[in-house]
Design a protein around this motif. Structure first.
Motif, PDB file in Angstrom:
ATOM      1  N   TYR A 197       0.830  -1.206   0.000  1.00  0.00           N
ATOM      2  CA  TYR A 197       0.000   0.000   0.000  1.00  0.00           C
ATOM      3  C   TYR A 197       0.863   1.253   0.000  1.00  0.00           C
ATOM      4  N   LEU A 198       1.968   1.238   0.708  1.00  0.00           N
ATOM      5  CA  LEU A 198       2.860   2.403   0.708  1.00  0.00           C
ATOM      6  C   LEU A 198       3.439   2.652  -0.678  1.00  0.00           C
ATOM      7  N   GLU A 199       3.750   1.592  -1.378  1.00  0.00           N
ATOM      8  CA  GLU A 199       4.266   1.768  -2.747  1.00  0.00           C
ATOM      9  C   GLU A 199       3.213   2.386  -3.649  1.00  0.00           C
ATOM     10  N   ARG A 200       1.981   1.928  -3.532  1.00  0.00           N
ATOM     11  CA  ARG A 200       0.915   2.507  -4.355  1.00  0.00           C
ATOM     12  C   ARG A 200       0.632   3.945  -3.959  1.00  0.00           C
ATOM     13  N   ALA A 201       0.694   4.224  -2.652  1.00  0.00           N
ATOM     14  CA  ALA A 201       0.396   5.573  -2.189  1.00  0.00           C
ATOM     15  C   ALA A 201       1.515   6.554  -2.511  1.00  0.00           C
ATOM     16  N   SER A 202       2.737   6.055  -2.691  1.00  0.00           N
ATOM     17  CA  SER A 202       3.844   6.966  -2.982  1.00  0.00           C
ATOM     18  C   SER A 202       3.637   7.717  -4.290  1.00  0.00           C
ATOM     19  N   VAL A 217      12.637   4.247   0.670  1.00  0.00           N
ATOM     20  CA  VAL A 217      12.522   3.521   1.934  1.00  0.00           C
ATOM     21  C   VAL A 217      11.819   2.183   1.722  1.00  0.00           C
ATOM     22  N   CYS A 218      10.768   2.170   0.920  1.00  0.00           N
ATOM     23  CA  CYS A 218      10.059   0.911   0.646  1.00  0.00           C
ATOM     24  C   CYS A 218      10.972  -0.088  -0.050  1.00  0.00           C
ATOM     25  N   THR A 219      11.801   0.392  -0.945  1.00  0.00           N
ATOM     26  CA  THR A 219      12.737  -0.493  -1.638  1.00  0.00           C
ATOM     27  C   THR A 219      13.757  -1.077  -0.670  1.00  0.00           C
ATOM     28  N   LYS A 220      14.249  -0.240   0.251  1.00  0.00           N
ATOM     29  CA  LYS A 220      15.190  -0.738   1.245  1.00  0.00           C
ATOM     30  C   LYS A 220      14.564  -1.816   2.121  1.00  0.00           C
ATOM     31  N   VAL A 221      13.329  -1.585   2.516  1.00  0.00           N
ATOM     32  CA  VAL A 221      12.664  -2.544   3.392  1.00  0.00           C
ATOM     33  C   VAL A 221      12.474  -3.876   2.675  1.00  0.00           C
ATOM     34  N   GLN A 222      12.066  -3.827   1.418  1.00  0.00           N
ATOM     35  CA  GLN A 222      11.853  -5.061   0.663  1.00  0.00           C
ATOM     36  C   GLN A 222      13.147  -5.818   0.424  1.00  0.00           C
ATOM     37  N   ASN A 223      14.248  -5.104   0.359  1.00  0.00           N
ATOM     38  CA  ASN A 223      15.537  -5.756   0.144  1.00  0.00           C
ATOM     39  C   ASN A 223      16.199  -6.179   1.438  1.00  0.00           C
ATOM     40  N   HIS A 230      17.365   8.917  10.190  1.00  0.00           N
ATOM     41  CA  HIS A 230      17.156  10.079   9.324  1.00  0.00           C
ATOM     42  C   HIS A 230      16.131   9.776   8.241  1.00  0.00           C
ATOM     43  N   ASP A 231      16.173   8.560   7.685  1.00  0.00           N
ATOM     44  CA  ASP A 231      15.200   8.182   6.652  1.00  0.00           C
ATOM     45  C   ASP A 231      13.780   8.197   7.191  1.00  0.00           C
ATOM     46  N   ILE A 232      13.611   7.736   8.425  1.00  0.00           N
ATOM     47  CA  ILE A 232      12.267   7.685   8.999  1.00  0.00           C
ATOM     48  C   ILE A 232      11.756   9.078   9.326  1.00  0.00           C
ATOM     49  N   LEU A 233      12.594   9.893   9.932  1.00  0.00           N
ATOM     50  CA  LEU A 233      12.161  11.227  10.322  1.00  0.00           C
ATOM     51  C   LEU A 233      11.866  12.104   9.113  1.00  0.00           C
ATOM     52  N   PRO A 360      12.134  -6.282  10.840  1.00  0.00           N
ATOM     53  CA  PRO A 360      13.166  -7.211  11.267  1.00  0.00           C
ATOM     54  C   PRO A 360      12.764  -8.660  11.183  1.00  0.00           C
ATOM     55  N   HIS A 361      11.483  -8.938  11.119  1.00  0.00           N
ATOM     56  CA  HIS A 361      11.045 -10.336  11.031  1.00  0.00           C
ATOM     57  C   HIS A 361      10.222 -10.571   9.775  1.00  0.00           C
ATOM     58  N   TRP A 362      10.355  -9.677   8.785  1.00  0.00           N
ATOM     59  CA  TRP A 362       9.600  -9.857   7.553  1.00  0.00           C
ATOM     60  C   TRP A 362      10.516 -10.393   6.480  1.00  0.00           C
ATOM     61  N   THR A 363      10.115 -11.429   5.800  1.00  0.00           N
ATOM     62  CA  THR A 363      10.922 -12.030   4.747  1.00  0.00           C
ATOM     63  C   THR A 363      10.584 -11.378   3.421  1.00  0.00           C
ATOM     64  N   PRO A 364      11.473 -10.640   2.822  1.00  0.00           N
ATOM     65  CA  PRO A 364      11.188  -9.959   1.567  1.00  0.00           C
ATOM     66  C   PRO A 364      11.042 -10.944   0.429  1.00  0.00           C
ATOM     67  N   PRO A 365      10.502 -10.494  -0.721  1.00  0.00           N
ATOM     68  CA  PRO A 365      10.256 -11.409  -1.840  1.00  0.00           C
ATOM     69  C   PRO A 365      11.512 -12.097  -2.336  1.00  0.00           C
ATOM     70  N   ASN A 366      12.678 -11.433  -2.255  1.00  0.00           N
ATOM     71  CA  ASN A 366      13.886 -12.058  -2.783  1.00  0.00           C
ATOM     72  C   ASN A 366      14.479 -13.088  -1.842  1.00  0.00           C
ATOM     73  N   GLY A 367      13.799 -13.342  -0.709  1.00  0.00           N
ATOM     74  CA  GLY A 367      14.236 -14.387   0.195  1.00  0.00           C
ATOM     75  C   GLY A 367      15.254 -13.940   1.218  1.00  0.00           C
ATOM     76  N   VAL A 368      15.632 -12.669   1.176  1.00  0.00           N
ATOM     77  CA  VAL A 368      16.607 -12.184   2.149  1.00  0.00           C
ATOM     78  C   VAL A 368      15.884 -11.945   3.467  1.00  0.00           C
ATOM     79  N   GLN A 369      16.359 -12.578   4.521  1.00  0.00           N
ATOM     80  CA  GLN A 369      15.743 -12.420   5.836  1.00  0.00           C
ATOM     81  C   GLN A 369      16.388 -11.245   6.556  1.00  0.00           C
ATOM     82  N   ALA A 370      15.578 -10.266   6.889  1.00  0.00           N
ATOM     83  CA  ALA A 370      16.114  -9.106   7.603  1.00  0.00           C
ATOM     84  C   ALA A 370      16.540  -9.522   9.000  1.00  0.00           C
TER      85      ALA A 370
END
Length: 387
Positions: A197-202, A217-223, A230-233, A360-370
């Motif tokens: 939803y954040l990607e669509r809303a961006s 930021v959404c791309t970083k989270v997915q990866n 600083h990114d969040i603020l 921190p506990h979300w598994t992104p589509p590329n399989g990389v575990q944060a």
């Protein structure tokens, strides 16, 4: 005999001072009825002194404890599994009762000294917050126990579904770890939905700089990359207006946020908005109180509970890393000013922070575990946009 009766009758009628003989007196005392005519009782028949009563009570208590200990040993020897559940249940009742007394004492002090919730200490605020949630679950169990003979079914349901019907006081140590993992897996299920939803809303953000930053930021989270503080603020302004303002969210989006915050999503949209606002307000107040107290004053269990409440599954993380994560969270939270109006649109920022905070506990589509051990700066406090 006849003469004695005549003498007694004359004395009664004319007030004669002649006393009847001892035989007559004895017969009259035995024949009279009523408390006023009875001979005084011996002092041995009176009530026991206070010391004797205390000794009796002490004896009864001692015997009761001895019988209770024998009963516990019998259960532990012949029914070990039932005894384990029985012990957890009894300790749970004691802890819940102690929590109730403490909550009552805190509320009494609030009424007496005219203190608001946000003016309490961190531990008092956290105790009231948790006790309210526990009472809500207990009230639900009480309601379903109202129908006749339903209490027997409730006991069976509590045994079969302890996570849904019982509070943590009645969980075994193993159940506490397992159930916390289950709850975290449930809120992880909404992460991908919120990120999407954040990607669509961006694309609907009017400011080009903010639009690019939100997409980054959404791309970083997915990866699997953790955004910096600083990114969040820098994204606070995105959540003060359309399309990410809390008042502009659709029902499905608010339900996803509620699941991420472990709030019930089965409410009408107006109630969902109210729950999100009130929940983030409480979290922000807790953050300010915790910053005043200091993370170093918390015990290991308190640190883990604070991290779990804010989105991190701290059950399998070392204490020092939990403290680092919590310190990063407070750094962002305390840098934001609480809005003057509790209905400020900044409350929607909570949803974005929730998404990132739970990464921190979300598994992104590329399989990389944060990595959940890296400090996560996305705090719910960032939900609170400057008014």
């Amino acid at each position: 005999m006849a003469l004695s009766r005549v003498c007694w009758s004359r004395a009664a009628l004319w007030g004669s001072a002649v006393a009847p003989g001892p035989f007559v007196t004895r017969r009259l005392q035995l024949g009279r009825s009523g408390s006023a005519w009875r001979a005084p009782r011996s002092s041995k028949l009176h009530l026991s002194p206070k010391a004797d009563v205390k000794n009796l009570i002490s004896y009864v208590v001692t015997k009761t404890r001895a019988i209770n200990g024998t009963y516990h040993r019998f259960l532990g020897r012949h029914f070990p599994r039932f005894y384990a559940l029985y012990t957890v249940f009894m300790k749970g009742i004691q802890m819940l009762w102690a929590d109730a007394k403490k909550a009552r004492r805190i509320k009494a002090n609030m009424w007496k000294h005219n203190v608001k919730f946000h003016q309490l200490s961190y531990r008092e605020m956290e105790h009231l917050r948790q006790f309210r949630r526990d009472v809500t679950k207990c009230l639900f169990v009480g309601v379903i126990s109202i129908p006749p003979f339903a209490n027997y079914l409730v006991f069976l349901l509590m045994y079969l579904f302890p996570r849904q019907l019982l509070v943590k006081h009645f969980w075994t140590p193993k159940q506490q770890i397992d159930f916390l993992d289950i709850y975290h897996s449930l809120r992880k299920q909404s992460h991908s939905e919120i990120i999407a939803y954040l990607e669509r809303a961006s694309a609907l953000v009017s400011d080009e700089r903010l639009r690019w930053h939100l997409t980054d930021v959404c791309t970083k989270v997915q990866n699997g990359t953790h955004p910096t503080a600083h990114d969040i603020l820098a994204l606070r302004e995105c959540f003060s207006t359309y399309p990410l303002g809390l008042n502009q969210l659709q029902a499905l989006q608010m339900k996803a946020l509620s699941r991420a915050l472990l709030l019930t999503p089965y409410l009408p949209p107006p109630l969902l908005r109210w729950r999100l606002k009130s929940h983030t307000t409480v979290i922000h107040q807790l953050d300010r109180a915790l910053a005043k107290l200091g993370i170093g004053q918390l015990t290991a269990q308190e640190v883990k509970s604070a991290c779990y409440l804010r989105g991190l599954n701290s059950t399998h993380i070392a204490d020092d890393r939990c403290r680092a994560w919590l310190g990063e969270w407070l750094q962002i939270s305390c840098s934001l000013k609480e809005p003057s109006s509790p209905r400020s649109v900044w409350a929607h920022c909570e949803k974005t922070a929730v998404i990132v905070q739970t990464v921190p506990h979300w598994t992104p589509p590329n399989g990389v575990q944060a990595l959940c051990s890296v400090p996560r700066p996305t705090c719910i406090s960032s939900f609170k946009e400057k008014g």
